[in-house]
Design an enzyme around this catalytic site. Structure first.
Site, PDB file in Angstrom:
ATOM      1  N   ASP A  42      47.114  43.098  38.466  1.00  0.00           N
ATOM      2  CA  ASP A  42      47.409  43.191  39.893  1.00  0.00           C
ATOM      3  C   ASP A  42      46.167  43.548  40.708  1.00  0.00           C
ATOM      4  OD1 ASP A  42      49.490  43.388  42.066  1.00  0.00           O
ATOM      5  OD2 ASP A  42      48.686  45.433  42.177  1.00  0.00           O
ATOM      6  N   GLU A  50      45.114  38.800  39.510  1.00  0.00           N
ATOM      7  CA  GLU A  50      45.480  38.564  40.904  1.00  0.00           C
ATOM      8  C   GLU A  50      44.304  39.066  41.722  1.00  0.00           C
ATOM      9  OE1 GLU A  50      48.328  39.763  44.609  1.00  0.00           O
ATOM     10  OE2 GLU A  50      47.654  41.238  43.166  1.00  0.00           O
TER      11      GLU A  50
END
Lengths: 510, 510
Positions: A261, A298
């Site tokens: 993330d 990400e």
């Protein structure tokens, strides 16, 4: 980094070795159940250790300098939630199916990823309930599931990005045993599992890590508060905590890849970036376990260094999310030009995504008011994960509306074709395969009234000036907000749902 | 970056074009001397421009939104100090010697660098006074001078690292004309000029840049306050301000290289680090002007990416300071193990510096409490600049004492031999060649009483816990502190001084 693994090791003889990194306190004791606390022996570099009678299932915690009982930063289970004690769990005792030994996931080139959130993928909201839907997902032609964070977070409901125990599997989803069963079930259906993990911040409630050591730093800021300490005193152990967590899921839980993330928020000025160190460690593990293991970042950056091989000076990750194709398609479909969509014009961005991978590859971004990105060069576009919808693109809209509810379905079908024909790796978001119309809203379940109100207020303020939106933002803390986001798989049996499924399945079969 | 140069362009026809980046105000006017302010015309990306009657020497400033007169962020001269107006200076009108056209500096491999501070190199403390000492420096066998920062800073006296007008040459040193004469004089004696430039922060007094635009950011912290905004909105222009400044000195003032102060404090998450962008721009300039131009980073990192070529994924700088050899030699000579010397043991570090370049090349540093550095690999050690003494290593001691005053001279001579025999590029600090015994102290000349007191207090507090030091820290604001730091070149004619000079000159002749 420091290669000493964080967390307890459960032995066969009814004892457990507790390895704890805690440079801040001057004394540490472990308390198992209601027994007397046992002091840990101090070792080098802030490490403590004790071997005491304790078995899987036993609740325990640490007392720092004789203080209150705190959960273990590397807890494997939080049976009573993140504010309760930790519980022991022996991953080596997990029962895996015979097929697991032979399992290998499909390569990322040619992969199709299906993103899902355990809590809302089914009305049951558990790993076991999700397993019942796996046959239908596999039948679509999907090769990998991407599972939104399952680490232990505050409350029962949530997206999972505010986790505070990264080594634990969220209890209301079914805990670590449930997750292991789920991974096994995926593999038996030919589905690889990519787990979404968050290493850039810790959630607002239940984070005990700073009590133990300098996990966080105020040298850098993230949108969610203090950044991880990746390059200050104690950073070897913090990096070991992160890299060890990646190995924990990949090795102990047989996961096939990780979606990392918001890697742009991992500020690390060391000679070797923590993600490069992770890439090296995961490559070693892949060699050892003889399975392909994927790391997918990400990132909001169009920076080829993310996926450039280590040998060529890059971080060496296998793939990264790239929103450029999404934004181009979204603008083409909706005409929206607000916020970050201001940087996109529609089909020209789609064409540029096809030919160059990154739309912003050294171009001036009016939205970000600076030049962004660099050219992908010889790196293959299959390393870019692209989508029409994902949890963020749907859930970060005020009313969590999906494209099916706002866009002409003929044009939306054309967009599916454009996504799947692109040289990047496509991802769809749970329910998209049957044209789901239920929203995917932002929801949380913080038990603390003040925090709940802060989250409510934050959400309202986020959309106060959202162009074209004048309604009420659904209350993230209201259980009906969560309930409204549950996928209605019944739609897949209706005419419209069957037609959508046929489109996806036919195109994926090509 | 944004290639539009910052600052005024003086034309032959008695007019000047003012190019100003100022995205913050809504109107900007330029005021030349006592004339009426003339509005600038707004252009794209926060730029403003006007062409008005104005000549070299004219004082001017900008009024933002009708406010007080402010100096130009890219001022070439601050004749009345950093709080006064800017003054125009036409660099194209400088008179250079005929030899300048043929000048090329020696390559870094084989170079010997001599660091000096204009204010204390001579009692005169000016560029012209320094010029009178150049023959003696050249006779030593030195190939490059490294000149401590000459940009405009608050007050008359100072080390120069708290500059606020990076494009200006400090007035009390002789201003831009004085600096140009000095560079010319160096070149006529075969000496290359490396200029020390500071791009990581701005000084505590006289910094008007934030009034104009987002030069600074609170996303990252430096030891000296807010960091430069290298990757947020407006970063293209901030990067252009920095890279343009490097080109300003190299191109307009014929400087041969730059020593980039504390590059570890330049936090930049862009796809292309500002230093890589600078390396590219300087390489282009070197091709255009057909002279070698060197970029040398001061960094506390043992990170080979700093000097790795751009093609191999590095920043592409030509060299970097590396303190490992200094620290090893210093511990061997003095036995000091306080502060960062705790990481060094003496001669073993010298041996490791010789063989590997970096002592910390992926080893755990007890002082920094983390693993530091990476192996230099195939990169040549000549890219590392090493020394026995420099302004920081001397001046950041409580009493600014040089090794000549504390260490046996026989051992010190052996250390000189070890420095010059190393495969790295040696640097000596002004006066070291004649065994200078005058200290080099930290001094400043802030006119504001409150700031002066803060600097005094800061210096006292810095050394409050300095092991083995119980005396009074000399007052940095006291003019006698500055005066005590002036090099006594008379010593070079005494027996001890002649003997030291002979040692350096003999070894450098080898």
């Amino acid at each position: 980094m420091d290669a000493q693994p964080h967390g307890p090791t459960v032995h066969d003889d009814g004892t457990t070795t507790f390895d704890l990194w805690a440079p801040r306190p001057r004394s540490v004791a472990v308390q198992v159940g209601d027994t007397e606390p046992v002091p840990l022996e101090q070792r080098a570099h802030g490490w403590w250790r004790a071997r005491v009678p304790a078995r899987t299932g036993d609740r325990y915690g640490f007392r720092l300098d004789g203080g209150e009982l705190l959960p273990d930063p590397a807890s494997r289970r939080q049976p009573d939630g993140v504010h309760g004690p930790s519980a022991l769990f022996d991953v080596s005792a997990l029962a895996w199916s015979p097929e697991e030994a032979r399992w290998r996931s499909a390569p990322l080139a040619g992969a199709v990823i299906y993103e899902l959130h355990i809590g809302t993928f089914t009305p049951g909201g558990t790993f076991d309930a999700a397993t019942e839907r796996l046959d239908a997902v596999a039948a679509l032609g999907v090769t990998h599931l991407e599972v939104m964070p399952i680490n232990a977070f505050n409350g029962e409901r949530g997206w999972g990005y505010d986790g505070v125990f990264w080594y634990a599997a969220h209890e209301s989803y079914g805990g670590p045993e449930g997750f292991a069963r789920f991974v096994d079930a995926c593999h038996r259906r030919g589905l690889g599992v990519i787990l979404d993990v968050v290493y850039n911040h810790l959630g607002p409630s239940g984070n005990v890590l700073p009590r133990y050591g300098p996990y966080l730093t105020d040298r850098y800021a993230t949108p969610w508060g203090e950044a991880l300490n990746l390059d200050g005193p104690g950073a070897d152990q913090v990096r070991g905590f992160i890299v060890g967590n990646a190995l924990h899921w990949l090795e102990s839980f047989h996961v096939d890849g990780l979606r990392l993330d918001a890697t742009h928020a991992l500020i690390d000025t060391s000679s070797t970036h923590v993600l490069a160190e992770m890439a090296d460690a995961v490559a070693d593990l892949a060699t050892r376990v003889q399975r392909p293991l994927e790391l997918i970042a990400e990132t909001d950056r169009q920076d080829p260094a993310t996926i450039r091989p280590r040998e060529a000076g890059g971080l060496g990750l296998d793939g990264q999310w790239c929103d450029d194709l999404h934004h181009g398609l979204h603008v083409a479909l909706t005409g929206e030009r607000e916020g970050y969509y201001a940087d996109y014009t529609g089909l020209p961005d789609v064409a540029r995504s096809y030919s160059r991978g990154f739309v912003y590859d050294g171009r001036y971004s009016p939205g970000r008011q600076r030049t962004v990105g660099a050219a992908l060069g010889s790196l293959s576009s299959h390393r870019l994960v692209t989508c029409l919808q994902n949890h963020d693109q749907v859930g970060n809209r005020p009313t969590g509306d999906r494209l099916t509810t706002t866009v002409d379905h003929g044009r939306l079908r054309a967009a599916v074709l454009l996504l799947l024909a692109a040289p990047s790796t496509p991802m769809l978001f749970m329910g998209e395969e049957h044209g789901e119309t239920n929203p995917f809203l932002y929801f949380s379940g913080h038990p603390e009234p003040e925090l709940a109100e802060a989250v409510r207020r934050g959400r309202r303020e986020e959309f106060a000036d959202f162009p074209g939106f004048h309604g009420e933002v659904p209350d993230p803390q209201d259980p009906t907000t969560f309930a409204a986001s549950i996928v209605d798989h019944g739609k897949s049996r209706e005419a419209a749902g069957r037609s959508w499924r046929a489109l996806w399945a036919d195109l994926l079969a090509l």
